[in-house]
Scaffold this motif. Structure first.
Motif, PDB file in Angstrom:
ATOM      1  N   MET A 139       0.819  -1.187   0.000  1.00  0.00           N
ATOM      2  CA  MET A 139       0.000   0.000   0.000  1.00  0.00           C
ATOM      3  C   MET A 139       0.869   1.259   0.000  1.00  0.00           C
ATOM      4  O   MET A 139       0.545   2.226  -0.638  1.00  0.00           O
ATOM      5  N   GLN A 140       1.955   1.209   0.760  1.00  0.00           N
ATOM      6  CA  GLN A 140       2.870   2.344   0.817  1.00  0.00           C
ATOM      7  C   GLN A 140       3.464   2.606  -0.575  1.00  0.00           C
ATOM      8  O   GLN A 140       3.657   3.757  -0.965  1.00  0.00           O
ATOM      9  N   PHE A 141       3.744   1.534  -1.320  1.00  0.00           N
ATOM     10  CA  PHE A 141       4.296   1.686  -2.667  1.00  0.00           C
ATOM     11  C   PHE A 141       3.322   2.441  -3.563  1.00  0.00           C
ATOM     12  O   PHE A 141       3.724   3.338  -4.317  1.00  0.00           O
ATOM     13  N   LEU A 142       2.038   2.110  -3.496  1.00  0.00           N
ATOM     14  CA  LEU A 142       1.041   2.791  -4.328  1.00  0.00           C
ATOM     15  C   LEU A 142       0.917   4.262  -3.950  1.00  0.00           C
ATOM     16  O   LEU A 142       0.732   5.122  -4.815  1.00  0.00           O
ATOM     17  N   LYS A 143       1.029   4.552  -2.679  1.00  0.00           N
ATOM     18  CA  LYS A 143       0.960   5.934  -2.219  1.00  0.00           C
ATOM     19  C   LYS A 143       2.133   6.736  -2.773  1.00  0.00           C
ATOM     20  O   LYS A 143       1.958   7.849  -3.283  1.00  0.00           O
ATOM     21  N   ILE A 144       3.324   6.172  -2.695  1.00  0.00           N
ATOM     22  CA  ILE A 144       4.513   6.846  -3.213  1.00  0.00           C
ATOM     23  C   ILE A 144       4.408   7.004  -4.733  1.00  0.00           C
ATOM     24  O   ILE A 144       4.730   8.063  -5.286  1.00  0.00           O
ATOM     25  N   LEU A 145       3.946   5.971  -5.401  1.00  0.00           N
ATOM     26  CA  LEU A 145       3.784   6.033  -6.850  1.00  0.00           C
ATOM     27  C   LEU A 145       2.800   7.128  -7.253  1.00  0.00           C
ATOM     28  O   LEU A 145       3.032   7.874  -8.215  1.00  0.00           O
ATOM     29  N   PHE A 146       1.690   7.246  -6.516  1.00  0.00           N
ATOM     30  CA  PHE A 146       0.705   8.292  -6.798  1.00  0.00           C
ATOM     31  C   PHE A 146       1.342   9.672  -6.693  1.00  0.00           C
ATOM     32  O   PHE A 146       1.159  10.521  -7.572  1.00  0.00           O
ATOM     33  N   TRP A 147       2.118   9.929  -5.624  1.00  0.00           N
ATOM     34  CA  TRP A 147       2.714  11.242  -5.440  1.00  0.00           C
ATOM     35  C   TRP A 147       3.790  11.529  -6.484  1.00  0.00           C
ATOM     36  O   TRP A 147       3.952  12.681  -6.919  1.00  0.00           O
ATOM     37  N   ILE A 148       4.504  10.506  -6.919  1.00  0.00           N
ATOM     38  CA  ILE A 148       5.506  10.699  -7.973  1.00  0.00           C
ATOM     39  C   ILE A 148       4.837  11.074  -9.281  1.00  0.00           C
ATOM     40  O   ILE A 148       5.253  12.009  -9.971  1.00  0.00           O
ATOM     41  N   VAL A 149       3.771  10.354  -9.627  1.00  0.00           N
ATOM     42  CA  VAL A 149       3.050  10.647 -10.881  1.00  0.00           C
ATOM     43  C   VAL A 149       2.441  12.043 -10.828  1.00  0.00           C
ATOM     44  O   VAL A 149       2.525  12.807 -11.804  1.00  0.00           O
ATOM     45  N   LEU A 150       1.859  12.415  -9.694  1.00  0.00           N
ATOM     46  CA  LEU A 150       1.270  13.752  -9.559  1.00  0.00           C
ATOM     47  C   LEU A 150       2.339  14.838  -9.676  1.00  0.00           C
ATOM     48  O   LEU A 150       2.126  15.848 -10.353  1.00  0.00           O
ATOM     49  N   THR A 151       3.494  14.611  -9.081  1.00  0.00           N
ATOM     50  CA  THR A 151       4.588  15.584  -9.165  1.00  0.00           C
ATOM     51  C   THR A 151       5.072  15.744 -10.603  1.00  0.00           C
ATOM     52  O   THR A 151       5.311  16.862 -11.073  1.00  0.00           O
ATOM     53  N   VAL A 152       5.200  14.642 -11.300  1.00  0.00           N
ATOM     54  CA  VAL A 152       5.640  14.704 -12.704  1.00  0.00           C
ATOM     55  C   VAL A 152       4.623  15.475 -13.544  1.00  0.00           C
ATOM     56  O   VAL A 152       4.995  16.318 -14.374  1.00  0.00           O
ATOM     57  N   LEU A 153       3.346  15.233 -13.320  1.00  0.00           N
ATOM     58  CA  LEU A 153       2.306  15.952 -14.076  1.00  0.00           C
ATOM     59  C   LEU A 153       2.334  17.451 -13.775  1.00  0.00           C
ATOM     60  O   LEU A 153       2.197  18.278 -14.686  1.00  0.00           O
ATOM     61  N   VAL A 154       2.523  17.822 -12.520  1.00  0.00           N
ATOM     62  CA  VAL A 154       2.583  19.243 -12.164  1.00  0.00           C
ATOM     63  C   VAL A 154       3.808  19.906 -12.798  1.00  0.00           C
ATOM     64  O   VAL A 154       3.721  21.025 -13.318  1.00  0.00           O
ATOM     65  N   VAL A 155       4.935  19.220 -12.786  1.00  0.00           N
ATOM     66  CA  VAL A 155       6.152  19.783 -13.389  1.00  0.00           C
ATOM     67  C   VAL A 155       5.976  19.934 -14.898  1.00  0.00           C
ATOM     68  O   VAL A 155       6.366  20.970 -15.479  1.00  0.00           O
ATOM     69  N   LEU A 156       5.390  18.955 -15.551  1.00  0.00           N
ATOM     70  CA  LEU A 156       5.144  19.068 -17.001  1.00  0.00           C
ATOM     71  C   LEU A 156       4.186  20.206 -17.315  1.00  0.00           C
ATOM     72  O   LEU A 156       4.374  20.956 -18.279  1.00  0.00           O
ATOM     73  N   PHE A 157       3.139  20.351 -16.497  1.00  0.00           N
ATOM     74  CA  PHE A 157       2.196  21.455 -16.694  1.00  0.00           C
ATOM     75  C   PHE A 157       2.885  22.800 -16.515  1.00  0.00           C
ATOM     76  O   PHE A 157       2.691  23.723 -17.307  1.00  0.00           O
ATOM     77  N   ALA A 158       3.699  22.911 -15.458  1.00  0.00           N
ATOM     78  CA  ALA A 158       4.396  24.176 -15.191  1.00  0.00           C
ATOM     79  C   ALA A 158       5.367  24.517 -16.314  1.00  0.00           C
ATOM     80  O   ALA A 158       5.479  25.684 -16.713  1.00  0.00           O
TER      81      ALA A 158
END
Length: 111
Positions: free
Chosen positions: A1-20
């Motif tokens: 479960m911890q892995f999925l949580k970390i994966l979610f935050w990594i994907v969200l961070t990548v999307l925010v950086v690409l948007f910015a």
């Protein structure tokens, strides 16, 4: 479960950086009295997000603090639950023993 949580935050961070990166341009914000502020679009969006999130977070934390205080008071005032008495085991029926005789022998019962 911890892995999925970390994966979610990594994907969200990548999307925010690409948007910015794709939207890094100046935006004019008209303020009161004819004031105009220039801000980068991702910075402006982050500021607007925080302006909406922080009051909600403050209300949530205040509610949790209040509920914790009420719970602590109830836990302190709770009477200890008395232990249930263990029913006594039924005593065995008394056995009729043969009459014992005092002897000098080490063998019992005496022959």
């Amino acid at each position: 479960m911890q892995f999925l949580k970390i994966l979610f935050w990594i994907v969200l961070t990548v999307l925010v950086v690409l948007f910015a990166d794709a939207n890094w341009r100046s935006v004019e914000v008209k303020l009161w009295g004819g004031l105009i502020a220039d801000a980068k679009l991702p910075v402006l969006l982050m500021l607007v997000f925080l302006l909406g999130f922080l009051p909600t977070l403050a209300v949530y934390r205040a509610k949790m603090w209040s509920l914790r205080r009420r719970l602590e008071v109830n836990e302190r005032n709770a009477a200890p639950v008395p232990a249930m008495p263990v029913p006594a085991a039924p005593s065995p029926a008394p056995e009729i023993e043969s009459e014992r005789l005092a002897t000098d022998t080490k063998v019992w019962p005496p022959a």
